[in-house]
Design a protein around this motif. Structure first.
Motif, PDB file in Angstrom:
ATOM      1  N   PHE A  97      33.132  48.001  41.877  1.00  0.00           N
ATOM      2  CA  PHE A  97      31.999  48.933  41.818  1.00  0.00           C
ATOM      3  C   PHE A  97      31.261  48.975  43.154  1.00  0.00           C
ATOM      4  O   PHE A  97      30.904  50.053  43.645  1.00  0.00           O
ATOM      5  CB  PHE A  97      31.031  48.513  40.708  1.00  0.00           C
ATOM      6  N   TRP A 100      33.052  50.885  45.759  1.00  0.00           N
ATOM      7  CA  TRP A 100      32.813  52.323  45.598  1.00  0.00           C
ATOM      8  C   TRP A 100      31.444  52.707  46.178  1.00  0.00           C
ATOM      9  O   TRP A 100      31.317  53.719  46.870  1.00  0.00           O
ATOM     10  CB  TRP A 100      32.841  52.698  44.119  1.00  0.00           C
ATOM     11  N   VAL A 236      42.228  51.645  30.013  1.00  0.00           N
ATOM     12  CA  VAL A 236      41.374  52.111  31.118  1.00  0.00           C
ATOM     13  C   VAL A 236      39.888  52.027  30.800  1.00  0.00           C
ATOM     14  O   VAL A 236      39.102  51.532  31.620  1.00  0.00           O
ATOM     15  CB  VAL A 236      41.779  53.546  31.536  1.00  0.00           C
ATOM     16  N   ILE A 240      37.068  49.932  33.092  1.00  0.00           N
ATOM     17  CA  ILE A 240      35.865  50.530  33.669  1.00  0.00           C
ATOM     18  C   ILE A 240      34.618  49.797  33.168  1.00  0.00           C
ATOM     19  O   ILE A 240      33.677  49.531  33.936  1.00  0.00           O
ATOM     20  CB  ILE A 240      35.790  52.033  33.332  1.00  0.00           C
ATOM     21  N   TRP A 241      34.607  49.446  31.878  1.00  0.00           N
ATOM     22  CA  TRP A 241      33.478  48.708  31.309  1.00  0.00           C
ATOM     23  C   TRP A 241      33.339  47.334  31.985  1.00  0.00           C
ATOM     24  O   TRP A 241      32.232  46.895  32.314  1.00  0.00           O
ATOM     25  CB  TRP A 241      33.673  48.551  29.812  1.00  0.00           C
ATOM     26  N   ILE A 243      34.301  46.532  35.011  1.00  0.00           N
ATOM     27  CA  ILE A 243      33.845  46.744  36.394  1.00  0.00           C
ATOM     28  C   ILE A 243      32.327  46.916  36.430  1.00  0.00           C
ATOM     29  O   ILE A 243      31.632  46.286  37.236  1.00  0.00           O
ATOM     30  CB  ILE A 243      34.549  47.973  37.008  1.00  0.00           C
ATOM     31  N   VAL A 244      31.801  47.760  35.536  1.00  0.00           N
ATOM     32  CA  VAL A 244      30.364  48.056  35.545  1.00  0.00           C
ATOM     33  C   VAL A 244      29.542  46.859  35.081  1.00  0.00           C
ATOM     34  O   VAL A 244      28.544  46.483  35.714  1.00  0.00           O
ATOM     35  CB  VAL A 244      30.065  49.299  34.673  1.00  0.00           C
ATOM     36  N   SER A 312      40.980  52.046  44.735  1.00  0.00           N
ATOM     37  CA  SER A 312      40.870  52.096  43.277  1.00  0.00           C
ATOM     38  C   SER A 312      42.240  51.972  42.613  1.00  0.00           C
ATOM     39  O   SER A 312      42.367  51.357  41.550  1.00  0.00           O
ATOM     40  CB  SER A 312      40.190  53.391  42.837  1.00  0.00           C
ATOM     41  N   PHE A 316      43.000  49.121  39.759  1.00  0.00           N
ATOM     42  CA  PHE A 316      43.453  49.399  38.396  1.00  0.00           C
ATOM     43  C   PHE A 316      44.808  48.764  38.114  1.00  0.00           C
ATOM     44  O   PHE A 316      45.068  48.319  36.989  1.00  0.00           O
ATOM     45  CB  PHE A 316      43.470  50.906  38.137  1.00  0.00           C
TER      46      PHE A 316
END
Length: 474
Positions: A97, A100, A236, A240-241, A243-244, A312, A316
């Motif tokens: 994160f 990014w 996926v 993402i969850w 990562i955040v 990214s 992943f």
């Protein structure tokens, strides 16, 4: 030797250790706010450069698209494969994160430094353009700052042309030995021959080679990542969850929690995309464009490609697999990426990754050579010096490949790049009002309905520009 090791470690601690990364982040945020979030305002316009005929109307010059591909080839390297894995291992999924985040901020720093390099570029006797931070310092700040430009040029040669080219050769040879048992000497010989062919062709041959290599490299690697994502599509949202939540400390994957995620994400992101470090503007200045901001937008796009897209992909691939275990030790760097790919699609993936590493590293070698040549052309006009540099770089690539413990060759690269970044950041900070004037000129022409703004040096009589570099101006 121990004295030099201590000296380089001290320089590294004073730059990358605690001062430089906050400096890069704070200035990137300042540029973003002061410019009115210009990287987001012009985001849709970035994709225009992919149409090769959009900015290129002079086949004898480097086009905006070619400059983009050369700079992408330089930014995309081992950091996109091994560096992301290191960031995740040391900082947890949350590091992604913050990679990014720093890329979105760095897009503005890249736009500003490339705009300045374009504004102060010079036409050479052969009609080509040449420029970069050293030229921008001389013509933007005045000859009293020549010493600053000299420090910049020396550090550029030491870090990129010498140190990082040895590292790239070492990385390729190591990967070929581990996956296909190819002796280092043979890999080194192939790399040296290919490097010689490219460097003796100059920037035009580098641009033509990049026009072929970079799309193949990027499309192939992104395609592999997309295949893995599709095979694990249901996982996926969970990735993402992770990562955040790890990024903001709601879940702790490694010791250090949110602090480790921020530190690793920012550090690896900046190392990967090079925004604000002063390397890519040397390539940006070679492009034929109608307005400096056009190439600024292009270089901003290259940061987006490097981190938001390619880094990214690696993230992943790792996080969707079973090889990575949060907090565990042992598997790290390129090995983690390689084993994750094998876990997803089978053992053939290790050969694919070796080929990807070869293309990534070779594109970086081309880029690093040109940075060294450009810096040398600022320090001396003696043509013999360029020939010596070419021979030296071919030898450095070969030696870096054949020596398994060649770390002593490039141990000084990080501190030299640290000094390089400090000099570049000081320069663009002092010249930011000039960059903002040029950006506002571009923006006002767009507001007036001009689809393709043109830079007219006569509108900036106080700037030491080269009118011959802007043939489209009336």
């Amino acid at each position: 030797m121990s004295f030099f090791d201590s000296l380089f470690n001290l320089i590294n601690d004073l730059t990358w250790g605690w001062a430089l990364i906050p400096f890069l982040v704070v200035l990137g945020v300042f540029f973003t706010v002061a410019s009115g979030f210009v990287q987001f305002r012009f985001f849709k316009r970035m994709f225009r450069v992919l149409r090769s005929s959009d900015e290129d109307s002079d086949p004898s010059q480097i086009s905006a698209r070619e400059a983009l591909l050369v700079s992408v080839g330089g930014r995309v390297g081992g950091g996109n494969i091994a560096g992301v894995a290191v960031a995740i291992t040391a900082g947890g999924p949350g590091a992604v994160f913050w990679m990014w985040a720093i890329a979105l901020v760095g897009m503005c720093s890249a736009l500003v430094e490339a705009t300045l390099a374009q504004t102060y570029k010079r036409t050479q006797p052969d009609g080509a353009y040449r420029g970069g931070p050293a030229q921008a310092i001389i013509h933007g700040l005045g000859n009293n700052y020549r010493w600053l430009a000299v420090i910049y040029s020396v550090c550029l040669i030491a870090s990129f042309a010498i140190g990082f080219n040895a590292f790239q050769g070492n990385t390729v040879a190591g990967a070929a030995l581990d996956s296909m048992a190819i002796p280092r000497v043979w890999t080194g010989a192939v790399l040296a021959i290919a490097t010689g062919f490219i460097v003796y062709g100059g920037i035009h041959r580098i641009a033509k080679a990049a026009d072929v290599i970079i799309p193949v490299m990027a499309i192939g690697y992104i395609g592999m990542a997309l295949l893995i994502i599709l095979l694990n599509l249901t996982g996926v949202p969970g990735v993402i969850w992770d990562i955040v939540t790890n990024a903001f400390g709601f879940r702790e994957a490694v010791a250090g929690g949110m602090g480790a995620a921020i530190a690793q994400g920012l550090r690896r992101g900046l190392f990967s995309n090079e925004a604000g470090l002063g390397s890519a503007p040397n390539v940006a200045a070679t492009a034929y464009v109608r307005h400096p901001v056009s190439q600024g937008i292009t270089q901003s796009f290259s940061v987006f490609i490097d981190t938001i897209i390619i880094c990214s992909c690696t993230a992943f691939v790792i996080l969707l697999g079973d090889v990575y275990v949060p907090g565990a030790e042992g598997v790290d760097g390129v090995i983690l990426t390689q084993q994750s790919m094998v876990d997803h699609v089978g053992s053939w993936a290790q050969y694919f990754l070796t080929a990807a590493i070869f293309l990534f590293s070779f594109s970086s070698i081309m880029y690093n050579y040109y940075l060294g040549e450009n810096a040398l052309s600022f320090l001396t006009k003696n043509p013999v010096a360029v020939q010596v540099l070419r021979i030296a770089i071919i030898g450095i690539v070969f030696l870096g490949a054949v020596a398994p413990g060649a770390t002593f060759v490039f141990n000084f690269s990080d501190p030299m790049m640290g000094i390089l970044a400090v000099v570049n950041l000081l320069a663009i900070m002092m010249m930011f009002p000039i960059a903002l004037r040029v950006i506002n000129d571009f923006r006002s022409q767009l507001d007036a309905g001009i689809a393709r703004p043109i830079f007219d040096p006569k509108k900036f009589p106080d700037l030491d520009t080269d009118p011959s570099a802007w043939p489209d101006a009336k």
